[in-house]
Design a protein around this motif. Structure first.
Motif, PDB file in Angstrom:
ATOM      1  N   MET A   1      12.712 -46.454   6.535  1.00  0.00           N
ATOM      2  CA  MET A   1      11.704 -45.963   7.472  1.00  0.00           C
ATOM      3  C   MET A   1      12.408 -45.297   8.651  1.00  0.00           C
ATOM      4  SD  MET A   1       8.266 -47.450   8.330  1.00  0.00           S
ATOM      5  CE  MET A   1       7.139 -46.328   9.023  1.00  0.00           C
ATOM      6  N   SER A   2      11.925 -44.154   8.977  1.00  0.00           N
ATOM      7  CA  SER A   2      12.526 -43.344  10.023  1.00  0.00           C
ATOM      8  C   SER A   2      11.994 -43.764  11.397  1.00  0.00           C
ATOM      9  CB  SER A   2      12.195 -41.882   9.744  1.00  0.00           C
ATOM     10  OG  SER A   2      13.021 -41.040  10.463  1.00  0.00           O
ATOM     11  N   THR A   3      12.884 -43.927  12.343  1.00  0.00           N
ATOM     12  CA  THR A   3      12.474 -44.247  13.707  1.00  0.00           C
ATOM     13  C   THR A   3      12.045 -42.964  14.411  1.00  0.00           C
ATOM     14  OG1 THR A   3      14.651 -43.889  14.671  1.00  0.00           O
ATOM     15  CG2 THR A   3      14.192 -46.099  13.779  1.00  0.00           C
ATOM     16  N   SER A   4      11.423 -43.111  15.579  1.00  0.00           N
ATOM     17  CA  SER A   4      11.013 -41.923  16.324  1.00  0.00           C
ATOM     18  C   SER A   4      12.233 -41.110  16.749  1.00  0.00           C
ATOM     19  CB  SER A   4      10.137 -42.296  17.523  1.00  0.00           C
ATOM     20  OG  SER A   4      10.813 -43.165  18.394  1.00  0.00           O
ATOM     21  N   ILE A   5      13.334 -41.771  17.043  1.00  0.00           N
ATOM     22  CA  ILE A   5      14.563 -41.042  17.389  1.00  0.00           C
ATOM     23  C   ILE A   5      15.029 -40.221  16.196  1.00  0.00           C
ATOM     24  CG2 ILE A   5      17.011 -41.289  17.980  1.00  0.00           C
ATOM     25  CD1 ILE A   5      16.247 -43.726  19.670  1.00  0.00           C
ATOM     26  N   ASP A   6      15.047 -40.851  15.017  1.00  0.00           N
ATOM     27  CA  ASP A   6      15.453 -40.128  13.811  1.00  0.00           C
ATOM     28  C   ASP A   6      14.530 -38.950  13.534  1.00  0.00           C
ATOM     29  OD1 ASP A   6      17.714 -41.630  13.174  1.00  0.00           O
ATOM     30  OD2 ASP A   6      16.532 -43.111  12.059  1.00  0.00           O
ATOM     31  N   ALA A  33       7.318 -33.241  14.602  1.00  0.00           N
ATOM     32  CA  ALA A  33       7.729 -34.641  14.429  1.00  0.00           C
ATOM     33  C   ALA A  33       6.546 -35.602  14.508  1.00  0.00           C
ATOM     34  CB  ALA A  33       8.770 -35.013  15.481  1.00  0.00           C
ATOM     35  N   GLY A  34       5.432 -35.127  15.077  1.00  0.00           N
ATOM     36  CA  GLY A  34       4.292 -36.005  15.265  1.00  0.00           C
ATOM     37  C   GLY A  34       4.541 -37.049  16.331  1.00  0.00           C
ATOM     38  N   SER A  39       7.244 -40.024  24.459  1.00  0.00           N
ATOM     39  CA  SER A  39       8.214 -40.658  23.568  1.00  0.00           C
ATOM     40  C   SER A  39       9.477 -39.811  23.465  1.00  0.00           C
ATOM     41  CB  SER A  39       7.607 -40.857  22.185  1.00  0.00           C
ATOM     42  OG  SER A  39       8.534 -41.482  21.336  1.00  0.00           O
ATOM     43  N   MET A  40       9.298 -38.498  23.392  1.00  0.00           N
ATOM     44  CA  MET A  40      10.463 -37.621  23.291  1.00  0.00           C
ATOM     45  C   MET A  40      11.361 -37.767  24.520  1.00  0.00           C
ATOM     46  SD  MET A  40      10.615 -33.541  22.668  1.00  0.00           S
ATOM     47  CE  MET A  40      11.654 -32.648  23.812  1.00  0.00           C
ATOM     48  N   TYR A  41      10.735 -37.693  25.695  1.00  0.00           N
ATOM     49  CA  TYR A  41      11.527 -37.756  26.928  1.00  0.00           C
ATOM     50  C   TYR A  41      11.971 -39.183  27.263  1.00  0.00           C
ATOM     51  CZ  TYR A  41      10.824 -32.815  27.538  1.00  0.00           C
ATOM     52  OH  TYR A  41      10.847 -31.450  27.348  1.00  0.00           O
ATOM     53  N   HIS A  42      11.379 -40.178  26.617  1.00  0.00           N
ATOM     54  CA  HIS A  42      11.861 -41.547  26.754  1.00  0.00           C
ATOM     55  C   HIS A  42      13.246 -41.675  26.087  1.00  0.00           C
ATOM     56  CE1 HIS A  42      12.024 -45.919  26.745  1.00  0.00           C
ATOM     57  NE2 HIS A  42      12.244 -45.872  25.440  1.00  0.00           N
TER      58      HIS A  42
END
Length: 191
Positions: A1-6, A33-34, A39-42
């Protein structure tokens, strides 16, 4: 399972290859990425930080692919020829090399470093094989392995540019086959 970072890194890798740095917006990354802006800037303080992470991953993946090929079976010269003949999507170009034409990447030391390091690694590895080919009497001793390695890399990268400009794989294929003829004629002449 891919993390949001991945997901962010993988999406950025794909977009950088397709559009380059300038053409890749944070919104495009988030949409594909959805993943939301927060989340991106986190995870990444800026587009540049995310792009650098994506470049570093692309560089590591490319180096591993090339390492497997250059450390594979065959004589040192055969492995260099296998590198030249390596399967690829010619019109898409090199995922690292394409970024070298992007002015914002070239102007930023951190964004340029993965490109510079990757090309340096490939050049050094090719030079070592070409040096071994000289030891095996497969190439003349008078050829500088470092210069020849730079030529091999330049033919591949330049071939991608010519192919994209012509919207045809022919310029790339001709450049690579021309270099292969030069290298193998040196083998025949050296025997």
């Amino acid at each position: 399972m891919s993390t949001s970072i991945d997901k962010l890194i993988e999406t950025t890798q794909a977009l950088l290859w397709e559009r380059g740095y300038v053409g890749t917006s944070p919104r495009a990354i988030q949409d594909r990425a959805g993943i939301g802006q927060g989340s991106m800037y986190h995870h990444f303080r800026s587009k540049a930080a995310l792009a650098q992470a994506a470049e570093e991953r692309s560089a590591a993946e490319l180096i591993e692919e090339v390492r497997q090929l250059l450390d594979g079976p065959g004589s040192p010269l055969d492995r260099v020829l296998a590198y030249l003949r390596r399967e690829r999507d010619i019109l898409k170009g090199c995922r690292i090399g394409r970024l070298a034409a992007d002015p914002e990447v070239v102007a930023d030391d951190a964004l340029r470093k993965p490109l510079e390091d990757t090309f340096a690694w490939v050049t050094e590895r090719l030079a070592a094989l070409l040096r071994d080919a000289q030891t095996d009497s497969r190439l003349p001793v008078g050829c500088d392995p470092q210069d020849l390695a730079a030529t091999v890399l330049a033919v591949r990268q330049g071939g991608y540019v010519l192919a994209r400009a012509a919207n045809s794989t022919t310029p790339y294929e001709r450049a690579v086959e021309g270099l292969i003829v030069l290298l193998t004629n040196n083998v025949a002449a050296n025997r």
